[in-house]
Design a protein around this motif. Structure first.
Motif, PDB file in Angstrom:
ATOM      1  N   VAL A 158       0.843  -1.193   0.000  1.00 24.89           N
ATOM      2  CA  VAL A 158       0.000   0.000   0.000  1.00 24.89           C
ATOM      3  C   VAL A 158       0.878   1.243   0.000  1.00 24.89           C
ATOM      4  CG1 VAL A 158      -1.795   1.298   1.214  1.00 24.89           C
ATOM      5  CG2 VAL A 158      -1.804  -1.206   1.282  1.00 24.89           C
ATOM      6  N   GLN A 159       0.509   2.195  -0.851  1.00 26.44           N
ATOM      7  CA  GLN A 159       1.113   3.524  -0.816  1.00 26.44           C
ATOM      8  C   GLN A 159       0.014   4.542  -0.552  1.00 26.44           C
ATOM      9  OE1 GLN A 159       3.221   6.589  -3.862  1.00 26.44           O
ATOM     10  NE2 GLN A 159       4.183   4.604  -3.729  1.00 26.44           N
ATOM     11  N   CYS A 160       0.274   5.465   0.359  1.00 26.27           N
ATOM     12  CA  CYS A 160      -0.697   6.487   0.752  1.00 26.27           C
ATOM     13  C   CYS A 160      -0.242   7.848   0.234  1.00 26.27           C
ATOM     14  CB  CYS A 160      -0.849   6.534   2.274  1.00 26.27           C
ATOM     15  SG  CYS A 160      -1.267   4.950   3.029  1.00 26.27           S
ATOM     16  N   LYS A 161      -1.144   8.545  -0.425  1.00 22.93           N
ATOM     17  CA  LYS A 161      -0.847   9.875  -0.959  1.00 22.93           C
ATOM     18  C   LYS A 161      -1.866  10.865  -0.405  1.00 22.93           C
ATOM     19  CE  LYS A 161       2.671   9.085  -3.719  1.00 22.93           C
ATOM     20  NZ  LYS A 161       4.006   9.684  -3.430  1.00 22.93           N
ATOM     21  N   GLN A 162      -1.402  11.745   0.447  1.00 24.62           N
ATOM     22  CA  GLN A 162      -2.288  12.747   1.024  1.00 24.62           C
ATOM     23  C   GLN A 162      -2.356  13.972   0.107  1.00 24.62           C
ATOM     24  OE1 GLN A 162      -1.111  14.423   4.774  1.00 24.62           O
ATOM     25  NE2 GLN A 162      -3.179  14.577   5.548  1.00 24.62           N
ATOM     26  N   TRP A 163      -2.650  13.716  -1.165  1.00 27.65           N
ATOM     27  CA  TRP A 163      -2.777  14.790  -2.152  1.00 27.65           C
ATOM     28  C   TRP A 163      -4.251  14.964  -2.471  1.00 27.65           C
ATOM     29  CZ3 TRP A 163       1.331  12.823  -6.211  1.00 27.65           C
ATOM     30  CH2 TRP A 163       2.604  12.879  -5.616  1.00 27.65           C
ATOM     31  N   ARG A 164      -4.675  16.215  -2.453  1.00 29.81           N
ATOM     32  CA  ARG A 164      -6.053  16.496  -2.832  1.00 29.81           C
ATOM     33  C   ARG A 164      -6.123  17.539  -3.943  1.00 29.81           C
ATOM     34  NH1 ARG A 164     -11.090  18.575   1.030  1.00 29.81           N
ATOM     35  NH2 ARG A 164     -12.728  18.214  -0.524  1.00 29.81           N
ATOM     36  N   SER A 165      -5.150  18.421  -3.973  1.00 28.28           N
ATOM     37  CA  SER A 165      -5.180  19.504  -4.949  1.00 28.28           C
ATOM     38  C   SER A 165      -4.711  19.060  -6.329  1.00 28.28           C
ATOM     39  CB  SER A 165      -4.310  20.668  -4.469  1.00 28.28           C
ATOM     40  OG  SER A 165      -2.972  20.239  -4.262  1.00 28.28           O
ATOM     41  N   ARG A 166      -4.028  17.933  -6.414  1.00 26.78           N
ATOM     42  CA  ARG A 166      -3.571  17.452  -7.721  1.00 26.78           C
ATOM     43  C   ARG A 166      -3.835  15.951  -7.844  1.00 26.78           C
ATOM     44  NH1 ARG A 166       2.938  16.805  -7.524  1.00 26.78           N
ATOM     45  NH2 ARG A 166       3.209  16.414  -5.285  1.00 26.78           N
ATOM     46  N   GLN A 167      -3.927  15.496  -9.089  1.00 23.74           N
ATOM     47  CA  GLN A 167      -4.212  14.093  -9.342  1.00 23.74           C
ATOM     48  C   GLN A 167      -2.944  13.251  -9.228  1.00 23.74           C
ATOM     49  OE1 GLN A 167      -6.072  14.602 -13.294  1.00 23.74           O
ATOM     50  NE2 GLN A 167      -7.973  13.817 -12.389  1.00 23.74           N
ATOM     51  N   ILE A 168      -3.152  11.970  -8.938  1.00 21.80           N
ATOM     52  CA  ILE A 168      -2.039  11.033  -8.877  1.00 21.80           C
ATOM     53  C   ILE A 168      -1.746  10.553 -10.294  1.00 21.80           C
ATOM     54  CG2 ILE A 168      -1.171   8.924  -7.835  1.00 21.80           C
ATOM     55  CD1 ILE A 168      -1.835  11.140  -5.840  1.00 21.80           C
ATOM     56  N   GLY A 169      -0.501  10.747 -10.730  1.00 14.91           N
ATOM     57  CA  GLY A 169      -0.131  10.418 -12.099  1.00 14.91           C
ATOM     58  C   GLY A 169       0.283   8.972 -12.288  1.00 14.91           C
ATOM     59  N   VAL A 170       0.549   8.644 -13.544  1.00 17.10           N
ATOM     60  CA  VAL A 170       0.879   7.267 -13.896  1.00 17.10           C
ATOM     61  C   VAL A 170       2.245   6.862 -13.356  1.00 17.10           C
ATOM     62  CG1 VAL A 170       1.938   7.914 -16.099  1.00 17.10           C
ATOM     63  CG2 VAL A 170       0.903   5.639 -15.822  1.00 17.10           C
ATOM     64  N   SER A 171       3.141   7.816 -13.107  1.00 12.62           N
ATOM     65  CA  SER A 171       4.474   7.468 -12.616  1.00 12.62           C
ATOM     66  C   SER A 171       4.403   6.781 -11.258  1.00 12.62           C
ATOM     67  CB  SER A 171       5.342   8.724 -12.527  1.00 12.62           C
ATOM     68  OG  SER A 171       4.774   9.667 -11.644  1.00 12.62           O
ATOM     69  N   VAL A 172       3.476   7.229 -10.405  1.00 13.82           N
ATOM     70  CA  VAL A 172       3.314   6.611  -9.089  1.00 13.82           C
ATOM     71  C   VAL A 172       2.835   5.168  -9.238  1.00 13.82           C
ATOM     72  CG1 VAL A 172       2.037   6.723  -6.915  1.00 13.82           C
ATOM     73  CG2 VAL A 172       2.851   8.832  -7.992  1.00 13.82           C
ATOM     74  N   VAL A 173       1.913   4.936 -10.151  1.00 17.28           N
ATOM     75  CA  VAL A 173       1.380   3.583 -10.353  1.00 17.28           C
ATOM     76  C   VAL A 173       2.462   2.670 -10.922  1.00 17.28           C
ATOM     77  CG1 VAL A 173      -0.464   2.259 -11.416  1.00 17.28           C
ATOM     78  CG2 VAL A 173      -0.875   4.632 -10.754  1.00 17.28           C
ATOM     79  N   ARG A 174       3.251   3.181 -11.845  1.00  8.39           N
ATOM     80  CA  ARG A 174       4.348   2.378 -12.404  1.00  8.39           C
ATOM     81  C   ARG A 174       5.368   2.018 -11.332  1.00  8.39           C
ATOM     82  NH1 ARG A 174       5.209   5.899 -17.937  1.00  8.39           N
ATOM     83  NH2 ARG A 174       3.619   4.811 -19.211  1.00  8.39           N
ATOM     84  N   GLU A 175       5.664   2.961 -10.457  1.00 12.20           N
ATOM     85  CA  GLU A 175       6.616   2.688  -9.382  1.00 12.20           C
ATOM     86  C   GLU A 175       6.122   1.554  -8.492  1.00 12.20           C
ATOM     87  OE1 GLU A 175       8.488   4.870  -5.398  1.00 12.20           O
ATOM     88  OE2 GLU A 175       6.894   5.818  -6.556  1.00 12.20           O
ATOM     89  N   MET A 176       4.847   1.589  -8.133  1.00  8.35           N
ATOM     90  CA  MET A 176       4.306   0.544  -7.275  1.00  8.35           C
ATOM     91  C   MET A 176       4.216  -0.797  -8.000  1.00  8.35           C
ATOM     92  SD  MET A 176       3.940   1.666  -4.271  1.00  8.35           S
ATOM     93  CE  MET A 176       2.975   0.342  -3.563  1.00  8.35           C
ATOM     94  N   ALA A 177       4.000  -0.764  -9.306  1.00  6.81           N
ATOM     95  CA  ALA A 177       3.993  -2.011 -10.078  1.00  6.81           C
ATOM     96  C   ALA A 177       5.366  -2.664 -10.032  1.00  6.81           C
ATOM     97  CB  ALA A 177       3.568  -1.738 -11.509  1.00  6.81           C
ATOM     98  N   GLY A 178       6.425  -1.843 -10.100  1.00  7.14           N
ATOM     99  CA  GLY A 178       7.778  -2.380  -9.989  1.00  7.14           C
ATOM    100  C   GLY A 178       8.075  -2.928  -8.603  1.00  7.14           C
ATOM    101  N   LEU A 179       7.598  -2.242  -7.575  1.00  4.88           N
ATOM    102  CA  LEU A 179       7.809  -2.715  -6.211  1.00  4.88           C
ATOM    103  C   LEU A 179       7.033  -3.998  -5.942  1.00  4.88           C
ATOM    104  CD1 LEU A 179       7.646   0.675  -4.275  1.00  4.88           C
ATOM    105  CD2 LEU A 179       9.674  -0.712  -4.752  1.00  4.88           C
ATOM    106  N   LEU A 180       5.911  -4.166  -6.629  1.00  5.55           N
ATOM    107  CA  LEU A 180       5.122  -5.385  -6.458  1.00  5.55           C
ATOM    108  C   LEU A 180       5.930  -6.609  -6.852  1.00  5.55           C
ATOM    109  CD1 LEU A 180       2.384  -6.787  -5.917  1.00  5.55           C
ATOM    110  CD2 LEU A 180       1.796  -6.335  -8.310  1.00  5.55           C
ATOM    111  N   ALA A 181       6.617  -6.529  -7.969  1.00  2.00           N
ATOM    112  CA  ALA A 181       7.441  -7.655  -8.411  1.00  2.00           C
ATOM    113  C   ALA A 181       8.673  -7.819  -7.520  1.00  2.00           C
ATOM    114  CB  ALA A 181       7.850  -7.447  -9.868  1.00  2.00           C
ATOM    115  N   HIS A 182       9.268  -6.696  -7.124  1.00  2.00           N
ATOM    116  CA  HIS A 182      10.497  -6.754  -6.331  1.00  2.00           C
ATOM    117  C   HIS A 182      10.247  -7.367  -4.951  1.00  2.00           C
ATOM    118  CE1 HIS A 182      14.460  -5.589  -4.870  1.00  2.00           C
ATOM    119  NE2 HIS A 182      13.871  -5.032  -3.816  1.00  2.00           N
ATOM    120  N   HIS A 183       9.125  -7.029  -4.332  1.00  2.00           N
ATOM    121  CA  HIS A 183       8.821  -7.518  -2.988  1.00  2.00           C
ATOM    122  C   HIS A 183       7.942  -8.766  -3.001  1.00  2.00           C
ATOM    123  CE1 HIS A 183      10.547  -4.142  -0.681  1.00  2.00           C
ATOM    124  NE2 HIS A 183      10.195  -3.410  -1.726  1.00  2.00           N
ATOM    125  N   ARG A 184       7.671  -9.287  -4.173  1.00  2.00           N
ATOM    126  CA  ARG A 184       6.891 -10.512  -4.318  1.00  2.00           C
ATOM    127  C   ARG A 184       5.533 -10.395  -3.633  1.00  2.00           C
ATOM    128  NH1 ARG A 184      11.557 -15.184  -3.284  1.00  2.00           N
ATOM    129  NH2 ARG A 184      12.957 -14.500  -4.983  1.00  2.00           N
TER     130      ARG A 184
END
Length: 268
Positions: A145-171
């Motif tokens: 799980v990653q938590c983003k306390q952002w409300r004024s701006r949208q969460i971009g695709v770079s954050v999702v790609r980063e977590m996709a990479g961590l998913l494989a790395h941490h099994r």
């Protein structure tokens, strides 16, 4: 601020349910105070022979120290758990979710998942620099799980790609990205078809409300039943004294006359 390194044993114990710390302290105390001396005295080594009966007294300070540390961790766990429960039960809007610090937001999200039946490990409480904030476990599944306390701006695709990479790395088995605001279309398109769940602010608020404890029943003031006003006793028109019921000796009729009769002959 960088992420923290490996956690100490005290920190790990403080994140476990507080009864674990109590039990661990008692077990450790007994092991050091009784089991270790018993085992050493049955060895034929020079250490056991030299220390002899003094071994228990030598190890006593260590036993008490371990007991104190474990119970201090249990206290920290209890206070932290109470703080998290209070934090979650007082959040009822997106503004309230954004009002605290990033660390409180991570604790809030962790408590929400905990009430949904997950075992929660807090990883990212050392800094707001991204990466994995929580690890959830439930029914053999490991969720990052990653938590983003952002409300004024949208969460971009770079954050999702980063977590996709961590998913494989941490099994891990799945990923959840939680925010107060929304995600861009590119982020949603990238997550589609993958074990990645994007939880927007409104969905997070609904998840929190579903597990919030109901507000304490308020004691409403009990209104006394309305009472009909007690009629005032009829008074004599002449002197104002109370009237009493009398009987006319001639006719037998009932009437109200002055209680001061025969000094006053007033009627109702």
């Amino acid at each position: 601020m960088a992420r923290r390194g490996k956690k100490s044993g005290f920190e790990v114990l403080a994140q476990l349910p507080w009864p674990v710390g109590i039990v661990a302290g008692v077990v450790g105390f007994i092991a050091i105070q009784q089991v270790v001396p018993w085992w050493l005295t049955r060895q034929n080594g020079p250490l056991a022979v030299g220390l002899g009966a003094q071994l228990a007294n030598i190890l006593a300070p260590l036993a008490w120290l371990l007991l104190g540390l474990c119970w201090a961790a249990a206290l920290a766990s209890y206070l932290g758990s109470r703080r998290r429960r209070r934090l979650l039960d007082t959040r009822d809007s997106l503004d309230s979710l954004a009002s605290g610090s990033w660390a409180q937001f991570e604790q809030l999200v962790g408590e929400a998942f905990r009430r949904h039946g997950y075992t929660v490990e807090e990883i990212g409480l050392g800094g707001p620099d991204g990466g994995i904030d929580l690890i959830l476990r439930k029914q053999g599944q490991k969720v990052l799980v990653q938590c983003k306390q952002w409300r004024s701006r949208q969460i971009g695709v770079s954050v999702v790609r980063e977590m996709a990479g961590l998913l494989a790395h941490h099994r891990g088995d799945a990923v959840k990205i939680v925010c107060i605001g929304t995600f861009t279309r590119d982020a949603e398109a990238f997550a589609a078809g993958k074990p990645i769940e994007l939880i927007r602010g409104e969905a997070l608020l609904g998840m929190i409300r579903a597990v919030q404890k109901p507000a304490a029943n308020r004691v409403e003031p009990q209104l006394e039943p309305a009472r009909c006003p007690t009629p005032k006793a009829a008074a004599c028109r002449r002197c104002g004294s109370a009237l009493v019921q009398r009987t006319n000796r001639r006719t037998g009729e009932q009437f109200h006359g002055c209680s001061q009769f025969p000094r006053c002959r007033g009627l109702a």
